[in-house]
Design an enzyme around this catalytic site. Sequence first.
Site, short mmCIF file in Angstrom:
data_model
loop_
_atom_site.label_atom_id
_atom_site.label_comp_id
_atom_site.label_asym_id
_atom_site.label_seq_id
_atom_site.Cartn_x
_atom_site.Cartn_y
_atom_site.Cartn_z
N LEU A 70 0.84 -1.19 0.00
CA LEU A 70 0.00 0.00 0.00
C LEU A 70 0.88 1.25 0.00
CD1 LEU A 70 -2.50 -1.32 2.67
CD2 LEU A 70 -3.07 -0.91 0.28
N HIS A 71 0.63 2.13 -0.97
CA HIS A 71 1.47 3.33 -1.06
C HIS A 71 0.78 4.55 -1.64
CE1 HIS A 71 1.58 1.92 -5.21
NE2 HIS A 71 2.00 3.12 -5.54
N ARG A 72 -0.46 4.41 -2.10
CA ARG A 72 -1.14 5.54 -2.73
C ARG A 72 -1.35 6.66 -1.71
NH1 ARG A 72 -1.63 5.20 -8.44
NH2 ARG A 72 -1.86 3.02 -8.97
#
Length: 365
Positions: free
Chosen positions: A204-206
């Site tokens: 997860l990085h958005r």
Amino acid sequence: MKIMNVVGTRPNFIKLAPLYRAFSSEPEMCSKIVHTGQHNSLSMSDVFFQQLALPQPDYNLCIKAGNATQQTADILVKFERVLAKERPDWVLVIGDVTSTLACALAAAQQGIRVVHVEAGLRSGDRQMPEERNRILTDALSELLFVTEPAGVQNLQREGIAAHKVHWVGNVLIDALIQYRSQAAELNTIEHLGLSGKSYVVCTLHRPFNVDTETSLRNVLELIETVSVLKTVIFPVHPRTQANLLKFGLEGQLMAMPNVRLLGPLSYLDFLNLMENAAAVITDSGGVQEETTYLQIPCLTVRPSTERPITLTLGTNQLIDDLSKQSIGQFIRESSDSKKAYKSSPVLWDGRSANRIAKIILAAHG
């Protein structure tokens, strides 16, 4: 015929590999690589060139760190100089990152034709910077290569001339098919002491998931919920790592007993880890596609996706509700080995890059 291929981030490198090989096999094509430097660390850049057998870029713009506006301005100035020197016939851009739009704009301003690979994808959410990048890049492009039928429909609605649009399949899957066996030979899961289907991969990085303290706390709650049911393997993206430190949440994550934190992984390592997972939790567009091809259950932590084919084939689910009940249900369903998925999307067959090369040559005349 000279074509300049632009890359800037990890997904671009992977997708360029089959394109560069296809172009190199065509004697009429002179293919060069421009790396903007948007991802320029060893873990996020150099290792991908090495594993994918890509030559060192002909140009590295070495853009400065900063927000999207600052990076766009830096790319416009530096890429314009490259274009003035090389005078290519075509500039090829991939995907939806800052480098994609900036280089497409620089080329269009110089009267150089733009090729957009992964055109037509739409989430319907213009608050996403990627969505704005996609729409604007498509408007600037002369050739638009689409991965799935929804992309063709989106471009038709936006008034893009039909002769510019070509449904060719997915170059990301070209790369997966080529490198799958090499990834298996690395046997990353054995080195990590894991067995197949015993764990969930989380990536997860958005910005909307990790850029505020509230959203990042929600992510940690999700990971903790999953870790009660399965071991969680979490390769931490640099953006996520920076925000964990910024909000003082790194200690909370490290204290979770059934969570293993890893640094950014190479393409082959991540491919092996993903293929042997019980499930994947992500906010990445490319991972949605890769898990669809591999038929690995995928939970996408987003309210919408620009890749609807991953939903209709049944491997991918969107989740905006991070309740323990919904997450637990997903993990239990992903452990059902009897669950069957539909076949892979049409034209995701490993030959998309070759189709693209032939179409560009025909368009060049």
